[in-house]
Design a protein around this motif. Structure first.
Motif, PDB file in Angstrom:
ATOM      1  N   ILE A 141     -22.784  -4.134  10.962  1.00 53.78           N
ATOM      2  CA  ILE A 141     -22.212  -4.900   9.854  1.00 53.78           C
ATOM      3  C   ILE A 141     -22.909  -4.513   8.553  1.00 53.78           C
ATOM      4  CG2 ILE A 141     -21.793  -7.201   8.931  1.00 53.78           C
ATOM      5  CD1 ILE A 141     -21.450  -8.228  11.703  1.00 53.78           C
ATOM      6  N   ILE A 142     -22.126  -3.958   7.624  1.00 56.14           N
ATOM      7  CA  ILE A 142     -22.652  -3.418   6.381  1.00 56.14           C
ATOM      8  C   ILE A 142     -22.243  -4.335   5.225  1.00 56.14           C
ATOM      9  CG2 ILE A 142     -22.703  -1.418   4.840  1.00 56.14           C
ATOM     10  CD1 ILE A 142     -21.797   0.283   7.240  1.00 56.14           C
ATOM     11  N   PRO A 143     -23.217  -4.865   4.483  1.00 55.44           N
ATOM     12  CA  PRO A 143     -22.883  -5.788   3.387  1.00 55.44           C
ATOM     13  C   PRO A 143     -21.897  -5.188   2.393  1.00 55.44           C
ATOM     14  CG  PRO A 143     -25.248  -5.793   3.801  1.00 55.44           C
ATOM     15  CD  PRO A 143     -24.666  -4.680   4.633  1.00 55.44           C
ATOM     16  N   GLY A 144     -20.832  -5.936   2.137  1.00 50.30           N
ATOM     17  CA  GLY A 144     -19.854  -5.533   1.140  1.00 50.30           C
ATOM     18  C   GLY A 144     -18.840  -4.510   1.594  1.00 50.30           C
ATOM     19  N   LEU A 145     -18.936  -4.034   2.827  1.00 50.07           N
ATOM     20  CA  LEU A 145     -18.015  -2.994   3.293  1.00 50.07           C
ATOM     21  C   LEU A 145     -17.173  -3.425   4.493  1.00 50.07           C
ATOM     22  CD1 LEU A 145     -19.950   0.395   2.954  1.00 50.07           C
ATOM     23  CD2 LEU A 145     -18.003  -0.426   1.622  1.00 50.07           C
ATOM     24  N   ASN A 146     -17.800  -3.989   5.502  1.00 52.38           N
ATOM     25  CA  ASN A 146     -17.024  -4.384   6.688  1.00 52.38           C
ATOM     26  C   ASN A 146     -17.384  -5.794   7.155  1.00 52.38           C
ATOM     27  OD1 ASN A 146     -19.539  -3.975   7.796  1.00 52.38           O
ATOM     28  ND2 ASN A 146     -18.851  -2.639   9.445  1.00 52.38           N
ATOM     29  N   ASP A 147     -17.913  -6.611   6.227  1.00 47.44           N
ATOM     30  CA  ASP A 147     -18.372  -7.950   6.596  1.00 47.44           C
ATOM     31  C   ASP A 147     -17.425  -9.057   6.148  1.00 47.44           C
ATOM     32  OD1 ASP A 147     -18.868  -7.623   3.906  1.00 47.44           O
ATOM     33  OD2 ASP A 147     -20.888  -8.464   3.945  1.00 47.44           O
ATOM     34  N   ASP A 148     -16.210  -8.697   5.756  1.00 47.33           N
ATOM     35  CA  ASP A 148     -15.237  -9.711   5.364  1.00 47.33           C
ATOM     36  C   ASP A 148     -14.935 -10.623   6.553  1.00 47.33           C
ATOM     37  OD1 ASP A 148     -12.918 -10.619   3.470  1.00 47.33           O
ATOM     38  OD2 ASP A 148     -11.968 -10.261   5.413  1.00 47.33           O
ATOM     39  N   PHE A 206     -23.469   6.364   6.407  1.00 50.43           N
ATOM     40  CA  PHE A 206     -24.631   5.547   6.746  1.00 50.43           C
ATOM     41  C   PHE A 206     -25.328   6.033   8.014  1.00 50.43           C
ATOM     42  CE2 PHE A 206     -20.712   3.724   8.389  1.00 50.43           C
ATOM     43  CZ  PHE A 206     -20.978   3.647   9.747  1.00 50.43           C
ATOM     44  N   CYS A 207     -24.990   7.212   8.509  1.00 48.42           N
ATOM     45  CA  CYS A 207     -25.467   7.687   9.814  1.00 48.42           C
ATOM     46  C   CYS A 207     -26.992   7.654   9.902  1.00 48.42           C
ATOM     47  CB  CYS A 207     -24.967   9.102  10.067  1.00 48.42           C
ATOM     48  SG  CYS A 207     -25.463   9.751  11.675  1.00 48.42           S
ATOM     49  N   GLN A 208     -27.496   7.065  10.984  1.00 41.24           N
ATOM     50  CA  GLN A 208     -28.934   6.964  11.190  1.00 41.24           C
ATOM     51  C   GLN A 208     -29.496   8.159  11.951  1.00 41.24           C
ATOM     52  OE1 GLN A 208     -29.547   3.060  12.933  1.00 41.24           O
ATOM     53  NE2 GLN A 208     -28.425   2.063  11.283  1.00 41.24           N
ATOM     54  N   ASN A 209     -28.623   9.070  12.378  1.00 43.60           N
ATOM     55  CA  ASN A 209     -29.045  10.311  13.037  1.00 43.60           C
ATOM     56  C   ASN A 209     -28.446  11.512  12.315  1.00 43.60           C
ATOM     57  OD1 ASN A 209     -30.680   9.364  15.231  1.00 43.60           O
ATOM     58  ND2 ASN A 209     -28.819   8.653  16.241  1.00 43.60           N
ATOM     59  N   ALA A 210     -28.415  11.459  10.980  1.00 49.02           N
ATOM     60  CA  ALA A 210     -27.695  12.467  10.205  1.00 49.02           C
ATOM     61  C   ALA A 210     -28.251  13.873  10.391  1.00 49.02           C
ATOM     62  CB  ALA A 210     -27.700  12.085   8.725  1.00 49.02           C
ATOM     63  N   PRO A 247     -30.450   0.684   4.961  1.00 51.08           N
ATOM     64  CA  PRO A 247     -30.034   1.859   4.180  1.00 51.08           C
ATOM     65  C   PRO A 247     -30.479   3.157   4.833  1.00 51.08           C
ATOM     66  CG  PRO A 247     -31.018   0.193   2.756  1.00 51.08           C
ATOM     67  CD  PRO A 247     -31.272  -0.241   4.174  1.00 51.08           C
ATOM     68  N   ASP A 248     -29.546   4.132   4.894  1.00 52.55           N
ATOM     69  CA  ASP A 248     -29.865   5.414   5.521  1.00 52.55           C
ATOM     70  C   ASP A 248     -28.878   6.469   5.046  1.00 52.55           C
ATOM     71  OD1 ASP A 248     -31.154   7.252   7.211  1.00 52.55           O
ATOM     72  OD2 ASP A 248     -31.353   5.756   8.785  1.00 52.55           O
ATOM     73  N   HIS A 249     -29.282   7.745   5.237  1.00 53.11           N
ATOM     74  CA  HIS A 249     -28.448   8.903   4.910  1.00 53.11           C
ATOM     75  C   HIS A 249     -27.985   8.828   3.454  1.00 53.11           C
ATOM     76  CE1 HIS A 249     -26.122  12.416   5.531  1.00 53.11           C
ATOM     77  NE2 HIS A 249     -24.981  11.853   5.876  1.00 53.11           N
ATOM     78  N   ARG A 250     -26.699   8.735   3.210  1.00 50.66           N
ATOM     79  CA  ARG A 250     -26.195   8.705   1.841  1.00 50.66           C
ATOM     80  C   ARG A 250     -25.820   7.304   1.369  1.00 50.66           C
ATOM     81  NH1 ARG A 250     -21.533  11.210   1.183  1.00 50.66           N
ATOM     82  NH2 ARG A 250     -21.019  11.706   3.328  1.00 50.66           N
ATOM     83  N   MET A 251     -25.993   6.305   2.250  1.00 50.67           N
ATOM     84  CA  MET A 251     -25.666   4.934   1.859  1.00 50.67           C
ATOM     85  C   MET A 251     -26.972   4.180   1.566  1.00 50.67           C
ATOM     86  SD  MET A 251     -23.218   2.112   3.699  1.00 50.67           S
ATOM     87  CE  MET A 251     -21.747   3.127   3.508  1.00 50.67           C
ATOM     88  N   LEU A 252     -27.426   4.329   0.335  1.00 47.69           N
ATOM     89  CA  LEU A 252     -28.701   3.738  -0.077  1.00 47.69           C
ATOM     90  C   LEU A 252     -28.510   2.687  -1.166  1.00 47.69           C
ATOM     91  CD1 LEU A 252     -30.719   7.095  -0.293  1.00 47.69           C
ATOM     92  CD2 LEU A 252     -30.561   5.535   1.658  1.00 47.69           C
ATOM     93  N   ASP A 253     -27.253   2.291  -1.383  1.00 48.00           N
ATOM     94  CA  ASP A 253     -26.934   1.424  -2.510  1.00 48.00           C
ATOM     95  C   ASP A 253     -26.819  -0.049  -2.136  1.00 48.00           C
ATOM     96  OD1 ASP A 253     -24.679   1.735  -0.972  1.00 48.00           O
ATOM     97  OD2 ASP A 253     -23.284   1.850  -2.659  1.00 48.00           O
ATOM     98  N   ARG A 254     -27.231  -0.411  -0.928  1.00 49.48           N
ATOM     99  CA  ARG A 254     -27.141  -1.817  -0.511  1.00 49.48           C
ATOM    100  C   ARG A 254     -28.273  -2.120   0.460  1.00 49.48           C
ATOM    101  NH1 ARG A 254     -21.629  -2.051   0.146  1.00 49.48           N
ATOM    102  NH2 ARG A 254     -21.643  -0.120  -1.058  1.00 49.48           N
ATOM    103  N   GLY A 255     -28.595  -3.401   0.551  1.00 48.48           N
ATOM    104  CA  GLY A 255     -29.731  -3.806   1.365  1.00 48.48           C
ATOM    105  C   GLY A 255     -29.343  -4.102   2.803  1.00 48.48           C
TER     106      GLY A 255
END
Length: 338
Positions: free
Chosen positions: A220-227, A88-92, A255-263
């Protein structure tokens, strides 16, 4: 080309880099995980000592640091390369290019020139940031030493994956740090970042012992580290191991870099996480990356009065007297003056 620090030769011509928690064993002609440290005939070299790829004058709030010289400017720079591979890097383009075999580019610099530029800019500090400052350790170390002599503060903005030796070398040079605590499970660190959680937890405690002013950020990324259970665990760790006065920045994902599958992260998720931080005993929990009109005032822990008012990255001068609330006199943790 500049000889690297923090490595040792191995008997078979390889070298072991001792800079970060990967402890890469690098064969002749090969590079480490970061893509910017290369074994040439049994000697490890850094390829970014004199190649700054990003440079700017930022509000210190952008790092983010809210309790360290609020309202001041920080001279910020970084090179190419990173020791993590966050999807998800924003400076990829900056961080991942060397790992992908692309040329290492940047402006030719020296530590002396960087410190002169920082002084000329009117900045109160220099921030080592944008990619991952661990991988340009030698440039950071030499610049920080000169900056300190010139009266500038030093800030590291990092993923926290250093080796203990690296942190000890930086110990007397740094004044403040913002460290990413990306998640609270090893699977996330392994699968999403190409790293491990354990060293980051140990390094946060190590940094606290070094005496740097420390703030922590979690994207905080929806569905990944928001438990909620994991967020509560993270908050409990920050309170127990780093202290109630450690600011925790909860940042919105986009969404950024290669993580474009979630809002984007729902605001209610961020606000719930903030409540968990407060429930764990943390005094300063901030929700960020929400866009125009975002407010993140710093409250007095005694009476709740706003002692630093912020809109976005703009902070009004701290309404403090020697670190104390003007309304009730309670101490407000931070570094409030040069």
């Amino acid at each position: 080309m500049h000889q690297a620090a923090l490595w040792k030769p191995l008997a078979d011509g390889r070298v072991q880099c001792r800079l970060c928690a990967h402890f890469c064993r690098i064969a002749p002609g090969e590079r480490g995980t970061c893509g910017v440290r290369e074994n040439r005939d049994g000697t490890l070299y850094t390829l970014v000592y004199d190649r700054v790829a990003a440079i700017n004058l930022d509000p210190v709030e952008k790092k983010p640091l809210y309790h360290f010289l609020p309202g001041s400017l920080t001279f910020s720079f970084g090179t190419m390369g990173c020791n993590l591979s966050c999807t998800f890097c924003q400076n990829a383009d900056l961080s991942q290019s060397p790992r992908q075999g692309r040329p290492i580019t940047g402006h030719a610099v020296t530590p002396e020139a960087l410190v002169r530029a920082a002084l000329d800019s009117g900045a109160a500090s220099i921030s080592y940031t944008y990619s991952e400052p661990t991988i340009f350790f030698e440039l950071m170390r030499d610049t920080a030493g000169l900056a300190r002599k010139a009266g500038l503060k030093n800030i590291i903005v990092s993923n926290g994956f250093q080796s203990p030796q690296c942190l000890d070398e930086l110990g007397p040079l740094m004044d403040a740090a913002n460290i990413d605590l990306k998640a609270w499970n090893e699977d996330f660190y392994r699968d999403v970042c190409g790293a491990k959680l354990g060293p980051v937890k140990k390094n946060l405690v190590h940094i606290r012992r070094l005496g740097w002013w420390l703030e922590v950020t979690t994207l905080i990324i929806p569905g990944l580290n928001d438990d909620p259970g994991e967020l509560r665990g993270m908050a409990a760790f920050l309170f127990a191991e780093l202290g109630a006065d450690t600011p925790w920045h909860l940042s919105r994902f986009h969404p950024d870099h290669r993580m474009l599958d979630r809002g984007r992260t729902p605001q209610k998720t961020l606000e719930a996480a903030r409540d968990m931080g407060h429930a764990a005993g943390l005094r300063y929990v901030y929700v960020g990356n929400l866009g125009p009109g975002e407010r993140n005032d710093t409250p007095c822990p005694g009476c709740g009065e706003a002692v630093v008012r912020r809109t976005g990255f703009h902070a009004e001068p701290a309404r403090l007297r020697a670190g104390a609330c003007p309304a009730c006199g309670a101490a407000v943790a931070g570094v409030w003056g040069a």
